[in-house]
Design a protein around this motif. Structure first.
Motif: not given
Ligand code: NDP
Length: 287
Positions: A79-108
């Motif tokens: 249900d979150v996947h569907a809700a995110l579609s067409g919206r903007v997600l700002i990730q402010l949780t501290t993470g590594s550069p690699e985690q950021a790369q993976k999450q961008e792909i996931w969000a897109n």
């Protein structure tokens, strides 16, 4: 666009939601422990019973939880996947550069535009001129979220579409900050050993170096008055950051003596039972 959703109401997420409310935003929130929303609901925030419902309420959602693993636990459901579609997600949780790369792909993949943000500030600094949020990711999304992030921090540098940049700069900043913490805690022992005031020393450092100094001024008061409970930055939370410094050094085959030193110091304090206390409780294991 006056609506913003905040997922995660810990020390930092709570400060973010509170600041947005104070600045006139219509804020929808979700937190695993619903009671943590009580005080901000009293001030006008809307609490939802699911993360998906919260995300649907606004074009822009901010997530700020313990780590990326938790962030996926909350977001990686249908249900979150569907809700995110067409919206903007700002990730402010501290993470590594690699985690950021993976999450961008996931969000897109789920149709959301993604901004990786990294907060270089304590919760009490959110909304103030000393707070900084490093950002990177989609330029189009950054233009949309800039006013919101500008409410949370006096400085919001954008490092371009290379999404790993904000996390790399943040880890570099945290390495510098944690070195300052350890130097300050040792300084506290020098002052204690001669019966001198640690809070006055913290104020002096804040005068010399305002941004990092205001964090250390706070820690000086914590140590001077033994106020280790209900922390701004807990040892356990800071240990996650130390883990990221270790992870990044390993990924890039870098010398890891400094993060290893931090890890040993933090481990000793957590073993002594101070994990839920302020990061300044490290000083107790240095006595
Ligand atoms: P807290 O420990 O205060 O809050 C953690 C948050 O994560 C809470 O909302 C908690 O929910 C949630 N959470 C933890 N586990 C789960 C789970 N399994 N499922 C759902 N939610 C969960 O941390 P902070 O607010 O201090 O930190 C949040 C982020 O902000 C971290 O990445 C930290 O590095 C970053 N940050 C923090 C700073 C600080 O000084 N505090 C400074 C700069 C960045 P619940 O309330 O239910 O436990």
């Amino acid at each position: 666009m006056n609506e913003v959703t905040v997922i995660g109401l810990g020390a930092m997420g709570g400060a973010i939601a509170q600041t947005l409310l104070e600045k006139g935003y219509q804020v929808t929130v979700w937190n695993r422990t619903a009671t943590k929303a009580d005080s901000i609901v009293e001030k006008g925030a809307v609490l939802t019973s699911t993360a998906a419902e919260a995300i649907r309420a606004s074009q822009i959602s901010i997530i700020c939880v313990s780590d990326y693993k938790t962030s996926y636990e909350v977001l990686d459901v249908e249900d979150v996947h569907a809700a995110l579609s067409g919206r903007v997600l700002i990730q402010l949780t501290t993470g590594s550069p690699e985690q950021a790369q993976k999450q961008e792909i996931w969000a897109n993949t789920h149709g959301a535009a993604y901004i990786d943000g990294a907060i270089a500030a304590a919760p009490t600094q959110i909304g103030g001129s000393h707070a900084t949020i490093f950002t990177s990711g989609s330029m189009e999304a950054f233009d949309q979220v800039k006013p919101v992030l500008g409410v949370l921090a006096g400085h919001v540098p954008y490092y371009g579409e290379q999404v790993s940049a904000a996390a790399s700069i943040d880890l570099a900043f945290l390495s510098y900050l944690f070195g300052s913490y350890l130097g300050f805690f040792h300084a506290s022992r020098i002052l204690e050993s001669d019966g001198l005031r640690i809070d006055d020393f913290g104020s002096m450092i804040a005068g010399v170096s305002p941004m990092i100094g205001s964090i250390l001024q706070y820690e000086g008061e914590v140590i001077q008055h033994s106020k280790y409970e209900n922390p701004q930055s807990s040892l356990q939370m800071s240990m996650v950051t130390v883990g990221l410094l270790m992870e990044q050094a390993s990924e890039k085959s870098m010398n890891n003596e400094f993060p290893l030193f931090l890890q040993n110091m933090f481990h000793k304090a957590i073993e002594a039972g101070y994990g839920e206390q302020d990061i300044a409780s490290l000083v107790k294991t240095m006595r």
